[in-house]
Design a protein around this motif. Sequence first.
Motif, PDB file in Angstrom:
ATOM      1  N   PRO A  20       0.841  -1.200   0.000  1.00  0.00           N
ATOM      2  CA  PRO A  20       0.000   0.000   0.000  1.00  0.00           C
ATOM      3  C   PRO A  20       0.871   1.243   0.000  1.00  0.00           C
ATOM      4  O   PRO A  20       1.925   1.268   0.645  1.00  0.00           O
ATOM      5  CB  PRO A  20      -0.778  -0.116   1.317  1.00  0.00           C
ATOM      6  N   THR A  21       0.454   2.257  -0.743  1.00  0.00           N
ATOM      7  CA  THR A  21       1.267   3.491  -0.768  1.00  0.00           C
ATOM      8  C   THR A  21       0.388   4.728  -0.620  1.00  0.00           C
ATOM      9  O   THR A  21      -0.692   4.819  -1.186  1.00  0.00           O
ATOM     10  CB  THR A  21       2.052   3.641  -2.090  1.00  0.00           C
ATOM     11  N   TYR A  22       0.915   5.658   0.149  1.00  0.00           N
ATOM     12  CA  TYR A  22       0.364   7.008   0.165  1.00  0.00           C
ATOM     13  C   TYR A  22       1.561   7.943   0.312  1.00  0.00           C
ATOM     14  O   TYR A  22       2.233   7.936   1.350  1.00  0.00           O
ATOM     15  CB  TYR A  22      -0.645   7.206   1.307  1.00  0.00           C
ATOM     16  N   ASN A  23       1.852   8.671  -0.728  1.00  0.00           N
ATOM     17  CA  ASN A  23       3.000   9.597  -0.762  1.00  0.00           C
ATOM     18  C   ASN A  23       4.316   8.894  -0.423  1.00  0.00           C
ATOM     19  O   ASN A  23       5.005   9.270   0.525  1.00  0.00           O
ATOM     20  CB  ASN A  23       2.770  10.774   0.204  1.00  0.00           C
ATOM     21  N   GLU A  24       4.648   7.887  -1.199  1.00  0.00           N
ATOM     22  CA  GLU A  24       5.921   7.176  -1.007  1.00  0.00           C
ATOM     23  C   GLU A  24       6.781   7.243  -2.265  1.00  0.00           C
ATOM     24  O   GLU A  24       7.517   6.319  -2.579  1.00  0.00           O
ATOM     25  CB  GLU A  24       5.675   5.700  -0.629  1.00  0.00           C
ATOM     26  N   ARG A  25       6.671   8.367  -2.993  1.00  0.00           N
ATOM     27  CA  ARG A  25       7.424   8.518  -4.245  1.00  0.00           C
ATOM     28  C   ARG A  25       8.929   8.376  -4.009  1.00  0.00           C
ATOM     29  O   ARG A  25       9.652   7.869  -4.850  1.00  0.00           O
ATOM     30  CB  ARG A  25       7.085   9.894  -4.857  1.00  0.00           C
ATOM     31  N   ALA A  26       9.407   8.821  -2.835  1.00  0.00           N
ATOM     32  CA  ALA A  26      10.851   8.813  -2.572  1.00  0.00           C
ATOM     33  C   ALA A  26      11.375   7.402  -2.311  1.00  0.00           C
ATOM     34  O   ALA A  26      12.531   7.107  -2.624  1.00  0.00           O
ATOM     35  CB  ALA A  26      11.154   9.705  -1.366  1.00  0.00           C
ATOM     36  N   THR A  27      10.562   6.532  -1.760  1.00  0.00           N
ATOM     37  CA  THR A  27      11.096   5.228  -1.327  1.00  0.00           C
ATOM     38  C   THR A  27      10.600   4.042  -2.155  1.00  0.00           C
ATOM     39  O   THR A  27      11.220   2.984  -2.135  1.00  0.00           O
ATOM     40  CB  THR A  27      10.721   4.961   0.154  1.00  0.00           C
ATOM     41  N   LEU A  28       9.480   4.230  -2.880  1.00  0.00           N
ATOM     42  CA  LEU A  28       8.940   3.082  -3.637  1.00  0.00           C
ATOM     43  C   LEU A  28       9.932   2.538  -4.676  1.00  0.00           C
ATOM     44  O   LEU A  28      10.138   1.313  -4.739  1.00  0.00           O
ATOM     45  CB  LEU A  28       7.596   3.467  -4.294  1.00  0.00           C
ATOM     46  N   PRO A  29      10.584   3.396  -5.483  1.00  0.00           N
ATOM     47  CA  PRO A  29      11.501   2.848  -6.493  1.00  0.00           C
ATOM     48  C   PRO A  29      12.593   1.965  -5.882  1.00  0.00           C
ATOM     49  O   PRO A  29      12.847   0.848  -6.361  1.00  0.00           O
ATOM     50  CB  PRO A  29      12.095   4.101  -7.152  1.00  0.00           C
ATOM     51  N   GLY A  30      13.220   2.445  -4.817  1.00  0.00           N
ATOM     52  CA  GLY A  30      14.298   1.663  -4.184  1.00  0.00           C
ATOM     53  C   GLY A  30      13.772   0.363  -3.595  1.00  0.00           C
ATOM     54  O   GLY A  30      14.423  -0.683  -3.690  1.00  0.00           O
ATOM     55  N   GLY A  79      -7.188   4.551   4.349  1.00  0.00           N
ATOM     56  CA  GLY A  79      -6.636   3.731   5.426  1.00  0.00           C
ATOM     57  C   GLY A  79      -5.966   2.464   4.927  1.00  0.00           C
ATOM     58  O   GLY A  79      -6.241   1.964   3.837  1.00  0.00           O
ATOM     59  N   LEU A  80      -5.091   1.957   5.790  1.00  0.00           N
ATOM     60  CA  LEU A  80      -4.278   0.786   5.456  1.00  0.00           C
ATOM     61  C   LEU A  80      -5.133  -0.475   5.273  1.00  0.00           C
ATOM     62  O   LEU A  80      -4.928  -1.250   4.331  1.00  0.00           O
ATOM     63  CB  LEU A  80      -3.297   0.571   6.620  1.00  0.00           C
ATOM     64  N   GLY A  81      -6.097  -0.667   6.188  1.00  0.00           N
ATOM     65  CA  GLY A  81      -6.918  -1.890   6.145  1.00  0.00           C
ATOM     66  C   GLY A  81      -7.659  -2.035   4.827  1.00  0.00           C
ATOM     67  O   GLY A  81      -7.475  -3.041   4.118  1.00  0.00           O
ATOM     68  N   PRO A  82      -8.457  -1.036   4.434  1.00  0.00           N
ATOM     69  CA  PRO A  82      -9.178  -1.140   3.167  1.00  0.00           C
ATOM     70  C   PRO A  82      -8.240  -1.312   1.965  1.00  0.00           C
ATOM     71  O   PRO A  82      -8.567  -2.035   1.016  1.00  0.00           O
ATOM     72  CB  PRO A  82      -9.938   0.190   3.080  1.00  0.00           C
ATOM     73  N   ALA A  83      -7.068  -0.655   2.001  1.00  0.00           N
ATOM     74  CA  ALA A  83      -6.121  -0.807   0.885  1.00  0.00           C
ATOM     75  C   ALA A  83      -5.653  -2.262   0.799  1.00  0.00           C
ATOM     76  O   ALA A  83      -5.612  -2.860  -0.282  1.00  0.00           O
ATOM     77  CB  ALA A  83      -4.918   0.129   1.071  1.00  0.00           C
ATOM     78  N   TYR A  84      -5.318  -2.848   1.947  1.00  0.00           N
ATOM     79  CA  TYR A  84      -4.883  -4.245   1.930  1.00  0.00           C
ATOM     80  C   TYR A  84      -6.000  -5.180   1.463  1.00  0.00           C
ATOM     81  O   TYR A  84      -5.773  -6.092   0.663  1.00  0.00           O
ATOM     82  CB  TYR A  84      -4.381  -4.680   3.313  1.00  0.00           C
ATOM     83  N   LEU A  85      -7.225  -4.942   1.968  1.00  0.00           N
ATOM     84  CA  LEU A  85      -8.335  -5.836   1.593  1.00  0.00           C
ATOM     85  C   LEU A  85      -8.546  -5.811   0.075  1.00  0.00           C
ATOM     86  O   LEU A  85      -8.741  -6.857  -0.546  1.00  0.00           O
ATOM     87  CB  LEU A  85      -9.616  -5.424   2.325  1.00  0.00           C
ATOM     88  N   ALA A  86      -8.469  -4.598  -0.507  1.00  0.00           N
ATOM     89  CA  ALA A  86      -8.626  -4.496  -1.964  1.00  0.00           C
ATOM     90  C   ALA A  86      -7.488  -5.253  -2.667  1.00  0.00           C
ATOM     91  O   ALA A  86      -7.709  -5.950  -3.663  1.00  0.00           O
ATOM     92  CB  ALA A  86      -8.622  -3.029  -2.383  1.00  0.00           C
ATOM     93  N   GLY A  87      -6.281  -5.146  -2.121  1.00  0.00           N
ATOM     94  CA  GLY A  87      -5.131  -5.857  -2.699  1.00  0.00           C
ATOM     95  C   GLY A  87      -5.286  -7.368  -2.587  1.00  0.00           C
ATOM     96  O   GLY A  87      -4.964  -8.113  -3.526  1.00  0.00           O
ATOM     97  N   SER A 189     -11.497  -2.750  10.450  1.00  0.00           N
ATOM     98  CA  SER A 189     -10.314  -2.053  10.961  1.00  0.00           C
ATOM     99  C   SER A 189      -9.630  -1.258   9.858  1.00  0.00           C
ATOM    100  O   SER A 189      -9.418  -1.771   8.766  1.00  0.00           O
ATOM    101  CB  SER A 189      -9.314  -3.054  11.533  1.00  0.00           C
ATOM    102  N   GLN A 190      -9.254  -0.023  10.169  1.00  0.00           N
ATOM    103  CA  GLN A 190      -8.670   0.832   9.140  1.00  0.00           C
ATOM    104  C   GLN A 190      -7.172   1.031   9.287  1.00  0.00           C
ATOM    105  O   GLN A 190      -6.426   0.902   8.339  1.00  0.00           O
ATOM    106  CB  GLN A 190      -9.335   2.192   9.212  1.00  0.00           C
ATOM    107  N   GLY A 191      -6.744   1.374  10.470  1.00  0.00           N
ATOM    108  CA  GLY A 191      -5.337   1.721  10.681  1.00  0.00           C
ATOM    109  C   GLY A 191      -4.509   0.493  11.030  1.00  0.00           C
ATOM    110  O   GLY A 191      -4.776  -0.598  10.551  1.00  0.00           O
ATOM    111  N   TYR A 192      -3.534   0.660  11.911  1.00  0.00           N
ATOM    112  CA  TYR A 192      -2.637  -0.454  12.146  1.00  0.00           C
ATOM    113  C   TYR A 192      -3.243  -1.538  13.035  1.00  0.00           C
ATOM    114  O   TYR A 192      -2.709  -2.625  13.141  1.00  0.00           O
ATOM    115  CB  TYR A 192      -1.227  -0.016  12.547  1.00  0.00           C
ATOM    116  N   CYS A 193      -4.437  -1.268  13.619  1.00  0.00           N
ATOM    117  CA  CYS A 193      -5.112  -2.359  14.321  1.00  0.00           C
ATOM    118  C   CYS A 193      -5.637  -3.397  13.329  1.00  0.00           C
ATOM    119  O   CYS A 193      -6.051  -4.487  13.729  1.00  0.00           O
ATOM    120  CB  CYS A 193      -6.209  -1.858  15.245  1.00  0.00           C
ATOM    121  N   PHE A 194      -5.603  -3.057  12.025  1.00  0.00           N
ATOM    122  CA  PHE A 194      -5.911  -4.066  11.005  1.00  0.00           C
ATOM    123  C   PHE A 194      -5.028  -5.295  11.193  1.00  0.00           C
ATOM    124  O   PHE A 194      -5.480  -6.424  11.067  1.00  0.00           O
ATOM    125  CB  PHE A 194      -5.677  -3.449   9.612  1.00  0.00           C
TER     126      PHE A 194
END
Length: 260
Positions: A20-30, A79-87, A189-194
């Motif tokens: 999952p990404t939100y504003n990770e342009r700097a680290t995703l390529p590496g 949120g992280l949870g919904p992004a993971y579920l979709a993935g 669950s949305q955040g890291y309690c996912f």
Amino acid sequence: MPGHTPQGTSECTGLLVVMPTYNERATLPGTLHRLRRAVPLAHVLVVDDASPDGTGDWADQAAAEDGSIHVLHRTAKNGLGPAYLAGFEWGFEHGFDVIVEMDADASHRPEQLPRLLDAIQDGAELAVGSRWIPGGRVHDWPLHRLLLSRGANLYVRLWLALPVHDATAGFRAYRADLLRVLMRESVASQGYCFQVDMTRRAWAAGADIREVPIDFDERTDGVSKMSSRIVREALVRVTLWGIQRRWQQLKSLLRQGRRR
Ligand SMILES: Nc1nc2c(ncn2[C@@H]2O[C@H](COP(=O)(O)OP(=O)(O)OP(=O)(O)O)[C@@H](O)[C@H]2O)c(=O)[nH]1
Ligand SMILES: [Mg+2]
């Protein structure tokens, strides 16, 4: 897509890393570059929530050049949870057998993914990359993050008695069959309690859960998405699950008492 055998896992057919990404342009390529080197046959699904910094656009370009990179665009930061579920759903639709969760901010070392895959090959249904077992380490974390993570895990342990030391860990590998079972009942669950939610579901389902030590590196670029709202959500949900668990225990004790 299935039929690919990830390095170090001769029995797994089709490995998908959901990132999952939100504003990770700097680290995703590496991160993707390192992942490609560490586990060449893995497919990656970037789940981007319309990052304003262009992470999604960069991922599209990477996907156009590399057939094993895929991108799922979502319209807003949900949120992280919904992004993971979709993935995960995308992974099921495309027939992957093993599905990995991994952050894009370089906190999780792609070079350590084979450890998780080895545990899966060895029979685990869920392999958790743990910071809080012997051999696990956290690098360059400020004291407040250390306290938050240790405190959260202690709180989870007191309420839920889960058989893992790092229930909030976000570097994990699941057998897809287990994930399907865990997702039969909707996951709110949305955040890291996912991560806690999925761990407690896996335990309730009787899954073979194993912890593998990892090194966790503090992000050096980009901004953390950890917020007081995410901490509050975790507190509330873990407490409610804990009360539910105690209530179930009390009810079964009362039932046993009546039978005697
Ligand atoms: N798609 C999507 N990704 C998210 C969202 N929130 C966080 N992420 C991603 O999930 C991963 C973990 O988020 P982080 O901000 O690193 O959260 P964290 O690891 O708990 O916090 P730090 O340790 O401070 O970095 C990163 O790859 C984020 O870009 C979200 O709402 N949607
Ligand atoms: Mg992070």
